[in-house]
Enzyme design. Structure first.
Site, PDB file in Angstrom:
ATOM      1  N   ASP A 120       0.804  -1.224   0.000  1.00 16.33           N
ATOM      2  CA  ASP A 120       0.000   0.000   0.000  1.00 16.33           C
ATOM      3  C   ASP A 120       0.834   1.269   0.000  1.00 16.33           C
ATOM      4  O   ASP A 120       0.285   2.380   0.053  1.00 16.33           O
ATOM      5  CB  ASP A 120      -0.967  -0.008   1.187  1.00 16.33           C
ATOM      6  CG  ASP A 120      -2.084  -1.016   0.980  1.00 16.33           C
ATOM      7  OD1 ASP A 120      -2.555  -1.139  -0.167  1.00 16.33           O
ATOM      8  OD2 ASP A 120      -2.468  -1.698   1.943  1.00 16.33           O
TER       9      ASP A 120
ATOM     10  N   ASP B 259      -6.369  -4.941  -5.151  1.00 15.38           N
ATOM     11  CA  ASP B 259      -6.167  -3.524  -4.807  1.00 15.38           C
ATOM     12  C   ASP B 259      -4.791  -3.019  -5.250  1.00 15.38           C
ATOM     13  O   ASP B 259      -4.584  -1.822  -5.443  1.00 15.38           O
ATOM     14  CB  ASP B 259      -6.263  -3.284  -3.295  1.00 15.38           C
ATOM     15  CG  ASP B 259      -7.245  -4.183  -2.575  1.00 15.38           C
ATOM     16  OD1 ASP B 259      -7.575  -5.253  -3.102  1.00 15.38           O
ATOM     17  OD2 ASP B 259      -7.656  -3.826  -1.466  1.00 15.38           O
TER      18      ASP B 259
HETATM   19  N1  GLY Z   1      -7.233  -1.821   0.039  1.00 14.08           N
HETATM   20  C1  GLY Z   1      -7.942  -2.405   1.123  1.00 14.08           C
HETATM   21  C2  GLY Z   1      -9.421  -2.318   0.950  1.00 14.08           C
HETATM   22  O1  GLY Z   1      -9.918  -1.913  -0.085  1.00 14.08           O
HETATM   23  O2  GLY Z   1     -10.103  -2.669   1.898  1.00 14.08           O
END
Ligand code: GLY
Length: 376
Positions: free
Chosen positions: A94, A155
């Site tokens: 992330d 993601d």
């Molecule tokens: N990127 C983590 C979520 O969308 O919960």
């Protein structure tokens, strides 16, 4: 005033109040009973969502030109530089979400050199998460953790813009090459033949062979988690923008077409696309807001289909404004209500979410200022 104009005014009012309350500290990932409080009690810079707060301040600056927002947004660079220098909570893919909004934006907007340095340090750390021979970027945790080893998640497609930027700004092609390889693996394995997506997928860390899909936040391993599908729409489209690879554009369109075909009457997805009206399940307004961004990206790219994607984005955004924005609920300090973070674990269910707010404000900004440069 148009409904979109009123929605922008209401959103800015909430941001002003949150600026007074949170300043250079960070709200939690989600609201609790519709209100954000300081993250973990002290508002420290940990977790994957903190950059959405300065990201919203940059959007507020885009919308108004008001120096106050820019100063406040720039004030976060130091915290993100400290975080990457001290190695605080950076064992995660992330870093893309975190450093694109907090540091690449200020570098692009003001030439802030500490911001560039911090963003490059984050990109370098992200490169250490590339797992050979699979060539994927491991999503979570220590690279030797047997539960997490070889696992990536849909993601992650939103994290690769940091790597593409790093190649652009340094001239070093390694970052972009890693991003492209990773996205190719997701195109081939996390995207299923029917246009749905797995939330997470494992590769064998020794051989690099694809192993299996699994969910973490969806309803089941085989279902289609709504937010994951929205990340797929936006993420594959962004990866196409940076590479020109037509297969990434096709992947984004497949995600979009499935998503749009599985929406309830008001256009705002339930938290897993297997649910629809009458299911009694919660919506995920954040999935809807992310999808709007992805559909607008597709509308800019997708030739003859552009009008269809633009119209779908407009319909979803109108529905968010009419039925999910907090304008009529002054007791909330979120921009959007009715998001879901993680239903299987019971975290942030039917609450505002920091990323949902960011992508809602991004969608409003794009609706009223389509000329502005993109954030990703
Ligand atoms: N990127 C983590 C979520 O969308 O919960």
């Amino acid at each position: 005033m148009t409904p979109t104009g009123s929605a922008v005014t209401a959103a800015l009012r909430t941001i002003d109040a949150n600026l007074a309350e949170f300043g250079d500290r960070y709200p939690g990932d989600t609201t609790v009973d519709d209100r954000y409080r300081l993250r973990l009690g002290t508002g420290g810079n940990v977790g994957w969502t903190t950059s959405f707060w300065p990201g919203m301040l940059w959007l507020a600056h885009d919308l108004t030109g008001d120096e106050r927002y820019r100063r406040a947004a720039l004030g976060h660079v130091r915290s993100f530089a400290d975080r990457v220098e001290s190695g605080t909570d950076i064992d995660t893919h992330d870093l893309g979400f975190l450093y694109t909004l907090s540091c690449v934006l200020p570098w692009r907007s003001t030439g802030d050199r500490p911001a560039r340095r911090a963003a490059l340090a984050a990109a370098d750390h992200l490169l250490t998460r590339v797992l050979e021979p699979a060539g994927i970027i491991q999503a979570w945790g220590d690279m030797r953790d047997p539960r997490q080893q070889g696992r990536t998640i849909i993601d992650s497609l939103m994290n690769t813009p940091l790597l593409f930027w790093a190649s652009e700004t340094t001239g070093d092609p390694r970052y972009a090459a890693a991003a492209r390889r990773h996205t190719t693996q997701l195109r081939d394995h996390i995207l299923r033949p029917d246009g749905t997506t797995f939330h997470t997928f494992y590769w064998d860390p020794r051989t690099g062979e694809p192993v299996r899909g699994e969910t973490e936040q969806g309803n089941s391993d085989e279902s289609c988690w709504a937010r994951g599908q929205a990340w797929g729409i936006y993420g594959f489209a962004l990866n196409h923008r940076y590479t020109g690879d037509p297969s990434f554009l096709r992947a984004s369109r497949r995600c979009a077409d499935y998503f749009l075909a599985h929406l309830p009457a008001d256009g705002v997805a339930y938290w897993d696309l297997e649910f629809t009206d009458g299911s009694g399940e919660e919506r995920d307004s954040s999935a809807a807001a992310i999808a709007v961004g992805g559909l607008l990206e597709l509308a800019a790219l997708a030739g003859a289909e552009a009008d269809r994607y633009r119209a779908a984005a407009g319909r979803i955004l109108d529905s968010l404004i009419a039925g999910y924005a907090t304008a009529g609920h002054p007791s909330s300090n979120a921009l959007l209500r009715h998001g879901v973070y993680d239903k299987p674990k019971g975290i942030g269910v039917d609450e505002g979410t920091l990323w949902g707010d960011y992508f809602y404000l991004e969608a409003l900004t794009r609706a009223v200022r389509p000329d502005l440069p993109r954030h990703w």
